[in-house]
Enzyme design. Sequence first.
Site, PDB file in Angstrom:
ATOM      1  N   HIS A  40      18.931  -7.015   0.421  1.00  0.00           N
ATOM      2  CA  HIS A  40      17.711  -6.136   0.754  1.00  0.00           C
ATOM      3  C   HIS A  40      16.564  -6.965  -0.075  1.00  0.00           C
ATOM      4  CE1 HIS A  40      15.134  -2.868   1.544  1.00  0.00           C
ATOM      5  NE2 HIS A  40      15.239  -2.092   0.413  1.00  0.00           N
ATOM      6  N   SER A  65      31.883  -2.042 -16.372  1.00  0.00           N
ATOM      7  CA  SER A  65      31.445  -1.418 -15.042  1.00  0.00           C
ATOM      8  C   SER A  65      32.592  -0.959 -14.491  1.00  0.00           C
ATOM      9  CB  SER A  65      30.966  -2.552 -14.342  1.00  0.00           C
ATOM     10  OG  SER A  65      31.180  -2.316 -12.696  1.00  0.00           O
ATOM     11  N   GLU A  78      26.854  22.944  16.150  1.00  0.00           N
ATOM     12  CA  GLU A  78      25.525  22.666  16.962  1.00  0.00           C
ATOM     13  C   GLU A  78      24.864  21.914  16.153  1.00  0.00           C
ATOM     14  OE1 GLU A  78      24.949  23.136  19.943  1.00  0.00           O
ATOM     15  OE2 GLU A  78      26.829  24.483  19.916  1.00  0.00           O
TER      16      GLU A  78
HETATM   17  N1  LIG Z   1      24.472   0.532   0.900  1.00  0.00           N
HETATM   18  C1  LIG Z   1      24.490  -0.210   1.896  1.00  0.00           C
HETATM   19  O1  LIG Z   1      25.388  -0.462   2.793  1.00  0.00           O
HETATM   20  C2  LIG Z   1      23.487  -1.127   1.940  1.00  0.00           C
HETATM   21  C3  LIG Z   1      22.919  -1.638   0.922  1.00  0.00           C
HETATM   22  N2  LIG Z   1      22.014  -2.632   0.975  1.00  0.00           N
HETATM   23  C4  LIG Z   1      21.514  -3.342  -0.244  1.00  0.00           C
HETATM   24  O2  LIG Z   1      22.407  -3.934  -1.103  1.00  0.00           O
HETATM   25  C5  LIG Z   1      22.413  -3.976  -2.357  1.00  0.00           C
HETATM   26  C6  LIG Z   1      23.453  -3.189  -3.144  1.00  0.00           C
HETATM   27  O3  LIG Z   1      23.371  -1.902  -2.690  1.00  0.00           O
HETATM   28  P1  LIG Z   1      24.830  -0.744  -2.559  1.00  0.00           P
HETATM   29  O4  LIG Z   1      25.756  -1.893  -1.950  1.00  0.00           O
HETATM   30  O5  LIG Z   1      24.386   0.474  -1.879  1.00  0.00           O
HETATM   31  O6  LIG Z   1      25.183  -0.649  -4.064  1.00  0.00           O
HETATM   32  P2  LIG Z   1      26.014   0.550  -4.788  1.00  0.00           P
HETATM   33  O7  LIG Z   1      25.397   1.310  -5.525  1.00  0.00           O
HETATM   34  O8  LIG Z   1      27.038   0.828  -3.525  1.00  0.00           O
HETATM   35  O9  LIG Z   1      27.002  -0.519  -5.665  1.00  0.00           O
HETATM   36  C7  LIG Z   1      26.345  -1.436  -6.762  1.00  0.00           C
HETATM   37  C8  LIG Z   1      27.321  -2.164  -7.560  1.00  0.00           C
HETATM   38  O10 LIG Z   1      26.702  -2.970  -8.445  1.00  0.00           O
HETATM   39  C9  LIG Z   1      27.206  -2.630  -9.585  1.00  0.00           C
HETATM   40  N3  LIG Z   1      26.065  -2.716 -10.806  1.00  0.00           N
HETATM   41  C10 LIG Z   1      25.388  -1.663 -11.319  1.00  0.00           C
HETATM   42  N4  LIG Z   1      24.718  -2.127 -12.240  1.00  0.00           N
HETATM   43  C11 LIG Z   1      24.708  -3.377 -12.361  1.00  0.00           C
HETATM   44  C12 LIG Z   1      24.196  -4.394 -13.123  1.00  0.00           C
HETATM   45  N5  LIG Z   1      23.214  -4.296 -13.916  1.00  0.00           N
HETATM   46  N6  LIG Z   1      24.662  -5.846 -13.016  1.00  0.00           N
HETATM   47  C13 LIG Z   1      25.709  -5.866 -11.854  1.00  0.00           C
HETATM   48  N7  LIG Z   1      26.392  -5.100 -11.205  1.00  0.00           N
HETATM   49  C14 LIG Z   1      25.767  -3.925 -11.399  1.00  0.00           C
HETATM   50  C15 LIG Z   1      27.930  -1.275  -9.643  1.00  0.00           C
HETATM   51  O11 LIG Z   1      28.816  -1.265 -10.494  1.00  0.00           O
HETATM   52  P3  LIG Z   1      29.367   0.296 -11.274  1.00  0.00           P
HETATM   53  O12 LIG Z   1      30.698   0.717 -10.392  1.00  0.00           O
HETATM   54  O13 LIG Z   1      29.651  -0.177 -12.575  1.00  0.00           O
HETATM   55  O14 LIG Z   1      28.170   1.136 -11.144  1.00  0.00           O
HETATM   56  C16 LIG Z   1      28.430  -1.350  -8.107  1.00  0.00           C
HETATM   57  O15 LIG Z   1      29.599  -2.179  -8.220  1.00  0.00           O
HETATM   58  C17 LIG Z   1      21.085  -3.217  -2.636  1.00  0.00           C
HETATM   59  O16 LIG Z   1      20.147  -4.330  -2.589  1.00  0.00           O
HETATM   60  C18 LIG Z   1      20.801  -2.397  -1.321  1.00  0.00           C
HETATM   61  O17 LIG Z   1      19.402  -1.933  -0.789  1.00  0.00           O
HETATM   62  C19 LIG Z   1      21.794  -3.389   2.031  1.00  0.00           C
HETATM   63  C20 LIG Z   1      22.113  -2.706   3.487  1.00  0.00           C
HETATM   64  C21 LIG Z   1      22.940  -1.812   3.205  1.00  0.00           C
HETATM   65 MG   LIG Z   2      18.391   0.435   2.749  1.00  0.00          MG
END
Ligand SMILES: NC(=O)C1=CN([C@@H]2O[C@H](COP(=O)(O)OP(=O)(O)OC[C@H]3O[C@@H](n4cnc5c(N)ncnc54)[C@H](OP(=O)(O)O)[C@@H]3O)[C@@H](O)[C@H]2O)C=CC1
Ligand SMILES: [Mg+2]
Length: 337
Positions: free
Chosen positions: A109, A52, A228
């Site tokens: 979420h 990752s 704007e």
């Molecule tokens: N973005 C936000 O601010 C918000 C998000 N959420 C929720 O939070 C959750 C996470 O979203 P978000 O933080 O945006 O996600 P991101 O896309 O920012 O990050 C995802 C993370 O998970 C890792 N990842 C990818 N695949 C896997 C796997 N198979 N197993 C374990 N880790 C994995 C990624 O690693 P790698 O670097 O290798 O890809 C990365 O570290 C979701 O449920 C989203 O709906 C809720 C509120 C707001």
């Molecule tokens: Mg959302």
Amino acid sequence: MSVEVYYDDDADLGLIQGRKVAVVGYGSQGHAHALSLRDSGVDVVIGLPEGSKSRAKAEEQGLRVVTPAEAAAEADVIMILAPDTAQRRLYAESIAPNLAPGKALFFGHGFNIRYGLIKPPAEVDVAMVAPKGPGHLVRRQYADGKGVPCLVAVEQDASGNALALALSYAKGIGGTRAGAIRTTFTEETETDLFGEQAVLCGGAAALVQTGFEVLTEAGYAPEVAYFECLHELKLIVDLMYEGGIAKMRYSISDTAEYGDLSRGPRVIDARVKEEMRKILGEIRSGEFAREWVAEDEAGRPNFSKWQAEGAAHPIEETGRKLRGMMSWVDRPITETA
Ligand SMILES: NC(=O)C1=CN([C@@H]2O[C@H](COP(=O)(O)OP(=O)(O)OC[C@H]3O[C@@H](n4cnc5c(N)ncnc54)[C@H](OP(=O)(O)O)[C@@H]3O)[C@@H](O)[C@H]2O)C=CC1
Ligand SMILES: [Mg+2]
Ligand SMILES: CC[C@](O)(C(C)=O)C(=O)O
Ligand SMILES: [Mg+2]
């Protein structure tokens, strides 16, 4: 207000400090939860697949990283913060085999629970702590001694203590400093999807791009159109954020306010409202979830095409040039990751 809101005094940080927490995923939300829990005295381990991209970042920030299966095996509370589309497989392969009675499965979420993509066993607590803001802001607010409000929900209360544990977790990331609002997985999922599609992301981005296109196609300078239609939006939204639409209207000129009141309803008209209702219907029926899961499984052809089109929109190039002139745009909220 009819909703239940919990603050720091309603939450016992000791509960989460007494558990080992696995934060699975280290992106926008994952880094914010993990770093803030650690700074709140919680024993945190990060779960990320071998290879990752996020592993190096978590390790640089002083966190111990193992595979998701190892993290789930050693933790009492497993917070899943991987992308929504990755969670079903992640759960089946790495989390489910490591669940045991007394453990708790947490989400940021409700997507996978709401649409039945993950079905946890009855013996574990299933709860949600969902900050109502981007992860980078969650972390920055925590570090500044403040917090982003969050939603808490309990889907399954096997221990009889799931809400208290969720509130304790919310306190650990600063959520109860601002207020944790009780909701359900269904309400959080449906309103979150609707908000991001119709208003916050989809609606706002389309409004900005369309306004920019109308001005530039009519021969106005892209730089002026950018100010704007995009730049000043933040200033207007800041006023709404501080005191509602009423405060924004108080602050703008009478001319702007008359234009707002007389023209706004022509832009967002009955047809747009009907379309918003349709979008909500697709969310509630599961149609959107099925479409998104299928799009992901097909390798995201439309997603990639639309992403590329958005990145190539002329407003982006104009914005890059203009932001170079704005010395005060110097602390991007993504700087915590
Ligand atoms: N973005 C936000 O601010 C918000 C998000 N959420 C929720 O939070 C959750 C996470 O979203 P978000 O933080 O945006 O996600 P991101 O896309 O920012 O990050 C995802 C993370 O998970 C890792 N990842 C990818 N695949 C896997 C796997 N198979 N197993 C374990 N880790 C994995 C990624 O690693 P790698 O670097 O290798 O890809 C990365 O570290 C979701 O449920 C989203 O709906 C809720 C509120 C707001
Ligand atoms: Mg959302
Ligand atoms: C508004 C987008 C969001 O729902 C969020 C930051 O709350 C998301 O899923 O990223
Ligand atoms: Mg959201």
